[in-house]
Design an enzyme around this catalytic site. Structure first.
Site, mmCIF file in Angstrom:
data_model
loop_
_atom_site.group_PDB
_atom_site.id
_atom_site.type_symbol
_atom_site.label_atom_id
_atom_site.label_comp_id
_atom_site.label_asym_id
_atom_site.label_seq_id
_atom_site.Cartn_x
_atom_site.Cartn_y
_atom_site.Cartn_z
ATOM 1 N N GLY A 140 0.836 -1.212 0.000
ATOM 2 C CA GLY A 140 0.000 0.000 0.000
ATOM 3 C C GLY A 140 0.862 1.250 0.000
ATOM 4 O O GLY A 140 1.845 1.316 0.736
ATOM 5 N N ASP B 164 1.846 0.447 12.039
ATOM 6 C CA ASP B 164 1.700 -0.851 12.712
ATOM 7 C C ASP B 164 2.959 -1.713 12.635
ATOM 8 O O ASP B 164 2.874 -2.931 12.720
ATOM 9 C CB ASP B 164 0.499 -1.613 12.113
ATOM 10 C CG ASP B 164 0.679 -1.895 10.635
ATOM 11 O OD1 ASP B 164 1.614 -1.332 10.024
ATOM 12 O OD2 ASP B 164 -0.109 -2.678 10.079
ATOM 13 N N THR C 66 3.910 2.967 5.612
ATOM 14 C CA THR C 66 2.499 2.583 5.766
ATOM 15 C C THR C 66 1.757 3.608 6.604
ATOM 16 O O THR C 66 2.306 4.108 7.594
ATOM 17 C CB THR C 66 2.354 1.182 6.407
ATOM 18 O OG1 THR C 66 1.001 1.006 6.821
ATOM 19 C CG2 THR C 66 3.241 0.989 7.612
ATOM 20 N N ALA D 17 15.635 10.434 -0.555
ATOM 21 C CA ALA D 17 16.751 10.532 0.393
ATOM 22 C C ALA D 17 17.704 9.344 0.245
ATOM 23 O O ALA D 17 18.921 9.511 0.316
ATOM 24 C CB ALA D 17 16.206 10.605 1.827
ATOM 25 N N VAL D 18 17.141 8.158 0.026
ATOM 26 C CA VAL D 18 18.009 6.983 -0.174
ATOM 27 C C VAL D 18 18.867 7.217 -1.420
ATOM 28 O O VAL D 18 20.098 7.047 -1.404
ATOM 29 C CB VAL D 18 17.167 5.687 -0.354
ATOM 30 C CG1 VAL D 18 18.068 4.509 -0.724
ATOM 31 C CG2 VAL D 18 16.379 5.363 0.916
ATOM 32 N N ASP E 96 4.151 -3.946 6.520
ATOM 33 C CA ASP E 96 4.428 -5.227 7.139
ATOM 34 C C ASP E 96 4.697 -6.359 6.136
ATOM 35 O O ASP E 96 5.697 -7.082 6.239
ATOM 36 C CB ASP E 96 3.144 -5.556 7.921
ATOM 37 C CG ASP E 96 3.420 -6.473 9.051
ATOM 38 O OD1 ASP E 96 4.485 -6.330 9.646
ATOM 39 O OD2 ASP E 96 2.567 -7.345 9.306
ATOM 40 N N GLY E 97 3.802 -6.486 5.139
ATOM 41 C CA GLY E 97 3.917 -7.552 4.139
ATOM 42 C C GLY E 97 5.173 -7.400 3.299
ATOM 43 O O GLY E 97 5.913 -8.368 3.071
ATOM 44 N N ARG F 193 -6.942 -2.285 8.950
ATOM 45 C CA ARG F 193 -7.525 -3.633 8.995
ATOM 46 C C ARG F 193 -7.131 -4.342 10.276
ATOM 47 O O ARG F 193 -7.970 -4.919 10.947
ATOM 48 C CB ARG F 193 -7.061 -4.455 7.789
ATOM 49 C CG ARG F 193 -7.811 -4.078 6.559
ATOM 50 C CD ARG F 193 -7.870 -5.232 5.553
ATOM 51 N NE ARG F 193 -8.284 -4.698 4.273
ATOM 52 C CZ ARG F 193 -7.453 -4.324 3.315
ATOM 53 N NH1 ARG F 193 -6.150 -4.477 3.468
ATOM 54 N NH2 ARG F 193 -7.895 -3.806 2.199
ATOM 55 N N ARG G 25 -18.169 17.356 11.806
ATOM 56 C CA ARG G 25 -18.700 17.965 13.040
ATOM 57 C C ARG G 25 -19.693 19.068 12.703
ATOM 58 O O ARG G 25 -20.724 19.198 13.360
ATOM 59 C CB ARG G 25 -17.560 18.586 13.841
ATOM 60 C CG ARG G 25 -16.881 17.643 14.792
ATOM 61 C CD ARG G 25 -15.755 18.409 15.463
ATOM 62 N NE ARG G 25 -15.140 17.628 16.506
ATOM 63 C CZ ARG G 25 -15.647 17.456 17.724
ATOM 64 N NH1 ARG G 25 -16.800 17.992 18.041
ATOM 65 N NH2 ARG G 25 -15.012 16.722 18.614
ATOM 66 N N HIS H 254 -9.912 5.668 0.195
ATOM 67 C CA HIS H 254 -8.541 5.870 -0.280
ATOM 68 C C HIS H 254 -8.046 7.311 -0.211
ATOM 69 O O HIS H 254 -6.853 7.552 -0.416
ATOM 70 C CB HIS H 254 -8.391 5.304 -1.688
ATOM 71 C CG HIS H 254 -8.224 3.821 -1.659
ATOM 72 N ND1 HIS H 254 -9.301 2.965 -1.530
ATOM 73 C CD2 HIS H 254 -7.116 3.051 -1.658
ATOM 74 C CE1 HIS H 254 -8.848 1.733 -1.481
ATOM 75 N NE2 HIS H 254 -7.538 1.745 -1.546
ATOM 76 N N ILE H 255 -8.951 8.242 0.093
ATOM 77 C CA ILE H 255 -8.503 9.627 0.323
ATOM 78 C C ILE H 255 -7.406 9.638 1.392
ATOM 79 O O ILE H 255 -6.469 10.433 1.345
ATOM 80 C CB ILE H 255 -9.712 10.489 0.763
ATOM 81 C CG1 ILE H 255 -10.527 10.845 -0.467
ATOM 82 C CG2 ILE H 255 -9.293 11.706 1.550
ATOM 83 C CD1 ILE H 255 -11.777 11.625 -0.191
ATOM 84 N N GLN H 256 -7.505 8.708 2.342
ATOM 85 C CA GLN H 256 -6.539 8.663 3.448
ATOM 86 C C GLN H 256 -5.122 8.328 2.993
ATOM 87 O O GLN H 256 -4.160 8.573 3.708
ATOM 88 C CB GLN H 256 -6.968 7.614 4.479
ATOM 89 C CG GLN H 256 -8.232 7.974 5.197
ATOM 90 C CD GLN H 256 -8.881 6.769 5.849
ATOM 91 O OE1 GLN H 256 -8.677 6.504 7.015
ATOM 92 N NE2 GLN H 256 -9.685 6.041 5.098
ATOM 93 N N LYS I 43 -27.180 16.378 24.676
ATOM 94 C CA LYS I 43 -26.015 16.313 23.778
ATOM 95 C C LYS I 43 -26.463 16.628 22.352
ATOM 96 O O LYS I 43 -27.498 16.133 21.901
ATOM 97 C CB LYS I 43 -25.428 14.903 23.865
ATOM 98 C CG LYS I 43 -24.188 14.696 23.076
ATOM 99 C CD LYS I 43 -22.962 14.761 23.954
ATOM 100 C CE LYS I 43 -21.711 14.557 23.126
ATOM 101 N NZ LYS I 43 -20.576 15.267 23.639
HETATM 102 P P1 ADP Z 1 2.106 -3.914 2.794
HETATM 103 O O1 ADP Z 1 3.556 -3.991 2.489
HETATM 104 O O2 ADP Z 1 1.552 -2.546 2.625
HETATM 105 O O3 ADP Z 1 1.792 -4.550 4.137
HETATM 106 P P2 ADP Z 1 1.085 -6.308 1.461
HETATM 107 O O4 ADP Z 1 0.841 -7.029 2.730
HETATM 108 O O5 ADP Z 1 0.082 -6.422 0.388
HETATM 109 O O6 ADP Z 1 1.315 -4.743 1.679
HETATM 110 O O7 ADP Z 1 2.482 -6.844 0.879
HETATM 111 C C1 ADP Z 1 3.036 -6.311 -0.301
HETATM 112 C C2 ADP Z 1 3.763 -7.394 -1.052
HETATM 113 O O8 ADP Z 1 4.810 -7.940 -0.220
HETATM 114 C C3 ADP Z 1 2.926 -8.605 -1.434
HETATM 115 O O9 ADP Z 1 2.185 -8.414 -2.608
HETATM 116 C C4 ADP Z 1 3.998 -9.676 -1.620
HETATM 117 O O10 ADP Z 1 4.644 -9.511 -2.869
HETATM 118 C C5 ADP Z 1 4.976 -9.319 -0.495
HETATM 119 N N1 ADP Z 1 4.660 -10.137 0.682
HETATM 120 C C6 ADP Z 1 3.692 -9.930 1.601
HETATM 121 N N2 ADP Z 1 3.656 -10.923 2.511
HETATM 122 C C7 ADP Z 1 4.615 -11.803 2.135
HETATM 123 C C8 ADP Z 1 5.073 -13.066 2.645
HETATM 124 N N3 ADP Z 1 4.535 -13.616 3.738
HETATM 125 N N4 ADP Z 1 6.074 -13.686 1.989
HETATM 126 C C9 ADP Z 1 6.637 -13.139 0.900
HETATM 127 N N5 ADP Z 1 6.247 -11.964 0.359
HETATM 128 C C10 ADP Z 1 5.259 -11.294 0.973
#
Ligand code: ADP
Length: 320
Positions: free
Chosen positions: A12, A131, A127, A23-24, A104-105, A173, A156, A251-253, A215
């Site tokens: 995301g 989280d 993100t 910066a990188v 995270d993913g 989520r 408001r 998705h505005i957020q 209220k």
């Molecule tokens: P975010 O990084 O925002 O949490 P996602 O959870 O959709 O978004 O993860 C983004 C991408 O990272 C996934 O489409 C996938 O390619 C990779 N990814 C996520 N989870 C895993 C996993 N358990 N193992 C390997 N690749 C992962």
């Protein structure tokens, strides 16, 4: 010292990803290191959609939301074969280290590449959900929270004019951070987050009593992972005579020009990530904790669940 690194944004998008990637890239170029930009996250890596970046390629992006590299979700990366191919595509270009900016993913995907191939990886938490374990800030969360506050201020006005209950559904989520901080700073009466049990029957009785005592309006902020805003709204409308409306921000957020906080922090984290990667560090994520840059072990970051700050949860109850 590494001679050639790559950057990608994945998962995301979040406001400030551009500032981080810039910066990188500029830090690496300053240090005389080649930088590749990989388009569309792991998908682009597998499709070999990447190019060498010059300083001007990251010009005019610090103020933009989204990500100039593009981002994607990639199922193939979750397979060992996908990661083997990705590793090969890096090696054949002489790329010696990778900076992944994502949630995270994405960081989990990066951790697997590091674990399976010993490939040098440094992560940056991109993100809006805030989280990622081991830090109290992720790139983009401040802009997203400010976008929500802007919506709350407007809601408001209309809630007050009509004596309505307004239910605002925000993103999150698995994490209620956005709902919690925007609820506190927007003065919401109720904040519903996935991390805490809630009782809609009690809330409804409670707000009915508040209306009877004069209220004028009530604001409920709910994280999408805790409950559907529409369902909360329907329940209250069905069990009271109070006009109730729902607003789902959606998705505005994710969009918008990043705030000063997101730009400055993303820039500082990007600099630290580049310097660490170039000097041979691997398996870490850079973030902020208690106002300072911290490096967190990548394995720990993706294998632990971050909890909501209990002080914030308490504050939300006190200020209600
Ligand atoms: P975010 O990084 O925002 O949490 P996602 O959870 O959709 O978004 O993860 C983004 C991408 O990272 C996934 O489409 C996938 O390619 C990779 N990814 C996520 N989870 C895993 C996993 N358990 N193992 C390997 N690749 C992962």
């Amino acid at each position: 010292m590494l001679k050639s690194i790559a950057i990608m944004t994945s998962g995301g998008d979040s406001p400030g990803m551009n500032a981080a990637a810039r910066a990188v890239a500029r830090t690496a170029l300053y240090e005389g290191v080649k930088v590749w930009g990989i388009n569309d996250g792991y998908h682009g890596l597998l499709e070999e959609d990447m190019r060498e970046l010059e300083s001007k390629d990251v010009g005019d992006i610090i103020q933009r939301g989204g990500t100039f590299l593009g981002t994607a979700r990639c199922k193939r990366w979750q397979t060992p074969e996908g990661r083997r191919q990705g590793h090969e595509n890096l090696i054949k270009r002489g790329i010696e280290g990778l900076c992944v900016i994502g949630g995270d993913g994405s960081l989990r995907g990066a951790q697997l590449l590091s674990e399976e191939y010993g490939f040098p990886i440094v992560g940056l938490p991109g993100t809006i959900d805030n989280d990622v374990w081991g830090m109290d800030y992720t790139i983009g969360c401040d802009t997203a929270a400010n976008t929500i506050i802007d919506a709350i201020n407007k809601l408001r006005d209309t809630a007050s004019a009509h004596r309505r209950v307004i239910v605002l559904e925000v993103m999150g989520r698995g994490s209620g951070w956005l709902a919690l901080v925007s609820g506190i700073s927007g003065g919401a009466e109720y904040i519903i987050v996935p991390e805490e049990e809630f009782n809609i029957e009690e809330i409804t009785k409670d707000l009915s009593r508040a209306y009877e005592h004069g209220k004028r309006y009530i604001l409920i902020v709910v994280a999408e992972g805790a409950a559907s805003g529409q369902e909360i709204c329907d329940y209250i409308a069905k069990h009271t005579d109070i006009e109730t409306r729902v607003s789902v921000l959606g998705h505005i957020q994710r969009g918008g020009s990043p705030t000063v906080i997101d730009r400055v922090r993303a820039s500082q984290l990007g600099e630290q990530a580049a310097l660490a990667l170039i000097s041979g560090l691997s398996g870490v994520v850079f973030g902020y904790s208690k106002g300072h840059v911290v490096s967190v072990n990548l394995y720990d970051a993706v294998n632990n669940k971050k909890k909501l700050d209990p002080d914030y949860l308490h504050l939300a109850k006190v200020l209600f």
